[in-house]
Design an enzyme around this catalytic site. Structure first.
Site, PDB file in Angstrom:
ATOM      1  N   TYR A 119       0.816  -1.210   0.000  1.00 19.81           N
ATOM      2  CA  TYR A 119       0.000   0.000   0.000  1.00 19.81           C
ATOM      3  C   TYR A 119       0.857   1.271   0.000  1.00 19.81           C
ATOM      4  O   TYR A 119       0.358   2.363   0.254  1.00 19.81           O
ATOM      5  CB  TYR A 119      -0.954   0.022   1.207  1.00 19.81           C
ATOM      6  CG  TYR A 119      -2.116  -0.966   1.102  1.00 19.81           C
ATOM      7  CD1 TYR A 119      -2.298  -1.754  -0.027  1.00 19.81           C
ATOM      8  CD2 TYR A 119      -3.042  -1.093   2.135  1.00 19.81           C
ATOM      9  CE1 TYR A 119      -3.348  -2.649  -0.125  1.00 19.81           C
ATOM     10  CE2 TYR A 119      -4.105  -1.988   2.051  1.00 19.81           C
ATOM     11  CZ  TYR A 119      -4.255  -2.768   0.922  1.00 19.81           C
ATOM     12  OH  TYR A 119      -5.303  -3.646   0.836  1.00 19.81           O
ATOM     13  N   LYS A 166       5.158 -14.138   4.645  1.00 22.99           N
ATOM     14  CA  LYS A 166       5.289 -15.075   3.533  1.00 22.99           C
ATOM     15  C   LYS A 166       6.749 -14.989   3.088  1.00 22.99           C
ATOM     16  O   LYS A 166       7.066 -14.766   1.914  1.00 22.99           O
ATOM     17  CB  LYS A 166       4.306 -14.641   2.433  1.00 22.99           C
ATOM     18  CG  LYS A 166       4.076 -15.631   1.347  1.00 22.99           C
ATOM     19  CD  LYS A 166       3.112 -16.738   1.699  1.00 22.99           C
ATOM     20  CE  LYS A 166       3.128 -17.724   0.544  1.00 22.99           C
ATOM     21  NZ  LYS A 166       2.501 -18.978   0.769  1.00 22.99           N
ATOM     22  N   ASP A 204      -0.860 -17.637   4.367  1.00 20.47           N
ATOM     23  CA  ASP A 204      -1.919 -18.406   3.694  1.00 20.47           C
ATOM     24  C   ASP A 204      -2.443 -19.513   4.614  1.00 20.47           C
ATOM     25  O   ASP A 204      -3.647 -19.669   4.806  1.00 20.47           O
ATOM     26  CB  ASP A 204      -1.449 -18.943   2.337  1.00 20.47           C
ATOM     27  CG  ASP A 204      -0.050 -19.533   2.352  1.00 20.47           C
ATOM     28  OD1 ASP A 204       0.605 -19.528   3.421  1.00 20.47           O
ATOM     29  OD2 ASP A 204       0.405 -20.016   1.299  1.00 20.47           O
ATOM     30  N   ASP A 228      -5.106  -6.250   6.274  1.00 18.15           N
ATOM     31  CA  ASP A 228      -6.370  -5.823   5.684  1.00 18.15           C
ATOM     32  C   ASP A 228      -7.234  -7.042   5.360  1.00 18.15           C
ATOM     33  O   ASP A 228      -8.407  -7.125   5.725  1.00 18.15           O
ATOM     34  CB  ASP A 228      -6.065  -5.011   4.413  1.00 18.15           C
ATOM     35  CG  ASP A 228      -7.241  -4.182   3.953  1.00 18.15           C
ATOM     36  OD1 ASP A 228      -8.250  -4.121   4.669  1.00 18.15           O
ATOM     37  OD2 ASP A 228      -7.150  -3.600   2.856  1.00 18.15           O
ATOM     38  N   ASP A 232     -10.678  -8.797   7.590  1.00 19.19           N
ATOM     39  CA  ASP A 232     -12.004  -8.966   6.984  1.00 19.19           C
ATOM     40  C   ASP A 232     -12.432 -10.431   7.050  1.00 19.19           C
ATOM     41  O   ASP A 232     -13.602 -10.747   7.282  1.00 19.19           O
ATOM     42  CB  ASP A 232     -12.020  -8.500   5.516  1.00 19.19           C
ATOM     43  CG  ASP A 232     -12.335  -7.007   5.379  1.00 19.19           C
ATOM     44  OD1 ASP A 232     -11.871  -6.230   6.226  1.00 19.19           O
ATOM     45  OD2 ASP A 232     -13.039  -6.634   4.426  1.00 19.19           O
TER      46      ASP A 232
HETATM   47 MG    MG Z   1     -10.326  -3.310   4.055  1.00 15.53          MG
END
Ligand code: MG
Ligand code: NAI
Length: 331
Positions: A119, A166, A204, A228, A232
């Site tokens: 990001y 990762k 993962d 992020d 969720d």
């Molecule tokens: Mg989000």
């Protein structure tokens, strides 16, 4: 001195749940609210999703309460987090009694690095049909988020710290991230600071394990994108996005927002669940040192989640206003 809170409702359900949270804040604390614009609406009117004045005020306020933006979310939220000098995005995920949760034993918190990773905003089209993205991971930011995550675990009674990565594939960047965490853990152990133990976890496999065994997790320290996505995912374990608050904190004054977006599918209907934003407001109160008021707000939300009324996302048929009134009544 009365502390000043910048209020940025934004778009969609942000304009419904932020006023609900203000009602709750007004019931428990003496704060001064100043409203400012951001998001799709203001972009349509002025061409700019985040007016300069909103950015400046967020930097000056003692704290900012943000709702959501629509399509312009990245142009609003990322700079706002920067405006308040935030490097940590804290997203607690708890199952509440009375809510039909997939995993009622869930009680964990994501501590997400908020300034870099994928990001960082370095994307380009290098040739026709070929695009690239640069992932930035620095030692400084990795150490800073690790220190914050260990402190958060110790302060909030979490025994387990997991570090998502990762590094088997992204050797340089996530290798750097893990090295930063390891160095901080070692220093903390030497100075006997609380919470220096942690488990690295491939992100993962961690996604699966969070669904299967959420009770084994406490604080999960994550690079930006992983935090992020995984938060969720975890929302699905406890009853949905209508319940997840977040705090963007670090060096500065803090930005508090629900994890969810502008929810265009239900915006305007008056049925958005206000809990995520009200719980974000509780985190704001805590940040301002109003621990007692924060605890009262949390208890009131928990009571309403347990006994109703509930919004449709939780299987009820109550409006945002009815749920907000019920929360305020408990205060
Ligand atoms: Mg989000
Ligand atoms: P979303 O979080 O807005 O909605 C996902 C699902 O959760 C929808 O079914 C929605 O109805 C439900 N939901 C969200 N908040 C709820 C609430 N308070 N009560 C009940 N149900 C709720 O995510 P989506 O649909 O991916 O994105 C919609 C818009 O929001 C997009 O334009 C996106 O860019 C923006 N967005 C903005 C964010 C921000 O401002 N921080 C974060 C995520 C998305």
């Amino acid at each position: 001195m009365t502390e000043s809170v910048l209020v940025v409702p934004g778009d969609g359900v942000g304009r419904e749940v932020v006023p609900a949270a203000i009602e709750v804040l007004e019931a428990v604390a003496d704060l001064e609210f100043v409203e400012a614009d951001a998001g799709d609406r203001v972009k349509r009117e002025t061409g700019e999703a985040l007016p300069e004045e909103t950015y400046r005020r967020a930097g000056e306020a003692d704290a900012t309460l943000f709702g959501a933006a629509g399509e312009t979310a990245a142009d609003v939220v990322l700079p706002l987090r920067e405006a308040v000098d935030s490097f940590a995005n804290v997203r607690p995920v708890r199952a509440y009694p009375g809510v039909d949760a997939l995993r009622p034993e869930t009680d964990l918190a994501f501590v997400r690095e908020n300034t870099e990773g994928v990001y960082a905003g370095i994307e380009s089209e290098v040739a026709d049909g070929v695009t690239t993205l640069t992932r930035v991971i620095t030692e400084e930011a990795s150490r800073r988020i690790a220190e914050f995550g260990f402190d958060y675990a110790a302060d909030n009674g979490y025994d387990d710290v997991t570090v998502a990565h990762k590094a088997n594939v992204m050797r340089a960047t996530d290798g750097r991230f893990l090295d930063g965490v390891a160095a901080v853990a070692e220093e903390r152990a030497e100075r006997d600071a609380a919470g220096a133990d942690y488990e690295p976890a491939l992100m993962d496999a961690l996604a699966t394990d969070l669904v299967v065994r959420p009770e084994e997790y406490g604080v999960v320290i994550c690079p930006n994108l992983a935090g992020d996505v995984l938060s969720d995912l975890a929302a699905g374990l406890v009853g949905g996005l209508g319940l997840l608050p977040s705090a963007n904190v670090g060096a500065g004054n803090g930005l508090f927002e629900p994890v969810h977006g502008s929810a265009p599918d239900i915006a305007g209907e008056g049925v958005a669940n206000p809990a995520a934003t009200v719980l974000s407001a509780a985190m704001l109160l805590e940040h301002l040192g109003e621990e007692e008021a924060a605890a009262r707000v949390r208890t009131a939300v928990e009571g309403v989640l347990a006994d109703g009324p509930r919004t449709p996302d939780l299987g009820g048929d109550a409006s945002t206003a009815a749920v907000t009134d019920a929360i305020v009544a408990r205060l």
